[in-house]
Design an enzyme around this catalytic site. Structure first.
Site, PDB file in Angstrom:
ATOM      1  N   LYS A 272      -0.480 -14.706  -0.520  1.00  0.00           N
ATOM      2  CA  LYS A 272       0.352 -15.782   0.190  1.00  0.00           C
ATOM      3  C   LYS A 272      -0.022 -17.162  -0.233  1.00  0.00           C
ATOM      4  O   LYS A 272      -1.432 -17.369  -0.229  1.00  0.00           O
ATOM      5  CB  LYS A 272       0.956 -15.272   1.457  1.00  0.00           C
ATOM      6  CG  LYS A 272       1.610 -14.071   1.732  1.00  0.00           C
ATOM      7  CD  LYS A 272       2.441 -14.044   2.919  1.00  0.00           C
ATOM      8  CE  LYS A 272       3.591 -13.000   2.666  1.00  0.00           C
ATOM      9  NZ  LYS A 272       3.733 -12.163   3.937  1.00  0.00           N
ATOM     10  N   ARG A 307      -0.236  -4.587   3.897  1.00  0.00           N
ATOM     11  CA  ARG A 307       0.625  -4.693   3.068  1.00  0.00           C
ATOM     12  C   ARG A 307       0.213  -5.701   2.044  1.00  0.00           C
ATOM     13  O   ARG A 307      -0.268  -6.467   2.167  1.00  0.00           O
ATOM     14  CB  ARG A 307       2.256  -5.419   3.577  1.00  0.00           C
ATOM     15  CG  ARG A 307       3.194  -5.220   2.316  1.00  0.00           C
ATOM     16  CD  ARG A 307       4.614  -5.653   3.035  1.00  0.00           C
ATOM     17  NE  ARG A 307       5.602  -5.800   2.021  1.00  0.00           N
ATOM     18  CZ  ARG A 307       5.958  -6.661   1.327  1.00  0.00           C
ATOM     19  NH1 ARG A 307       5.108  -7.838   0.881  1.00  0.00           N
ATOM     20  NH2 ARG A 307       6.925  -6.758   0.177  1.00  0.00           N
TER      21      ARG A 307
END
Ligand code: 9MG
Length: 331
Positions: A272, A307
């Site tokens: 991210k 995840r």
């Protein structure tokens, strides 16, 4: 903690809002177990939430961190760059992640990266439907549908998925709560401030960790009222969804707090942009080291589901962490 004999705590911090202030009080575990300090009225139910074993999710025991591999079937997904748009490529990618050790495969057809445009349910199903239908009969891993739409949830459940992952925590589509309840499937409730198009426009919190914990608590109550029991819910603070770098780091540092909600906890930090911002790594594909660090921060705080894009690398990192952790627990 959460039924795991390998995760213990020696002290606990009770954090309460009193008027406009946040008050923090620390207690030793021995004092709590001896009956608890009288001023800490909410402690017994919080402790019960912290300690109660978590029910298996989609048949997966939560006695160690589980890996959810990311399968994006979108043309514009931020990390895959559209490489897996074609169903065949997405299926092959999913099978590769399974071979690397993914416990869950999270299949999504709508990008939720910052600034992404929404797609309608028909187009979303056109992307994910063939992938789910191909994988369902031949995959050992559990299948998760990453969607904000009731219609896609319903069709995916019919096609054999085991889990719903909704980055809007069943708020985006007014029919989602009822539909998700009717499927009988476990649901990931993720926190997001704003929607993908606008969420990074000046996100604001009074206290990011407490605000999100309270918000998830309210979503759990809404789910319970709709007929989804807490044991089928997984909470997720939503790293990167309407958060500044400081917000994301505060959340990563306080993940253990979310166990007080009495549900399994999931985080998605893989590749991210906060990692890029923190380390000056512009290309998402170059963010594996930061992603592994975030995964281990989660594992050390008892996060049950990670995840990730890079299943094999995360598996190796977890094996080293777990080996050392267990050796220290029983030398
Ligand atoms: C779909 N998606 C993208 N990022 C995510 C995250 O952090 N958590 C969950 N549950 N889903 C995500």
């Amino acid at each position: 903690m959460a039924g795991r004999g390998d995760l213990l705590f020696a002290a606990a911090e009770l954090i309460e809002r009193e008027g406009g202030r946040v008050v923090r009080r620390s207690y030793m575990a021995a004092d709590i177990l001896a009956g608890g300090p009288s001023e800490a009225a909410g402690l017994p139910s919080l402790l019960d939430n912290l300690r109660r074993p978590r029910a298996p999710i989609a048949g997966l025991a939560l006695d160690r961190p589980r890996m959810m591999g990311i399968v994006n079937v979108t043309p514009d997904s931020f990390a895959d760059g559209g490489r897996y748009l074609a169903s065949d490529a997405a299926i092959a990618h999913a099978q590769q992640l399974e071979a690397e050790g993914a416990d869950i495969l999270d299949i999504g057809g709508e990008s939720t990266r910052p600034g992404a445009d929404p797609v309608d349910a028909e187009e979303e199903w056109r992307r994910v439907g063939p992938v789910i239908e191909a994988l369902a009969p031949r995959t050992r891993a559990r299948l998760s549908i990453d969607t904000r739409k009731a219609e896609v949830m319903r069709r995916a459940a019919q096609a054999g998925v085991h889990l719903i992952n909704d980055v809007s925590a069943l708020r985006h589509d007014p029919a989602s709560l009822e539909t998700a309840a009717r499927t009988g499937l476990p649901v990931v409730l993720m926190h997001a401030q704003g929607d993908p198009r606008s969420m990074q426009d000046k996100p604001h919190y009074d206290d990011v960790v407490l605000d999100i914990c309270d918000w998830l608590g309210a979503r759990i109550e809404a789910c319970e009222a709709a007929g989804i029991p807490r044991s089928r819910l997984i909470v997720d603070p939503g790293i990167g969804f309407g958060k500044t770098l400081a917000h994301n780091l505060a959340l990563l540092g306080s993940l253990s707090l979310f166990h007080g909600l009495g549900c399994a906890v999931l985080i998605g930090a893989s590749r991210k942009s906060f990692i890029g911002r923190l380390t000056g790594t512009a290309d998402a594909d170059d963010r594996l080291p930061g992603s592994l660090a975030a995964a281990l921060i989660g594992a050390a705080q008892g996060v049950q589901v990670l995840r990730v894009h890079d299943v094999a690398a995360t598996r190796q990192a977890l094996a080293v962490w777990e080996g050392a952790w267990r050796a220290q627990a029983s030398p």
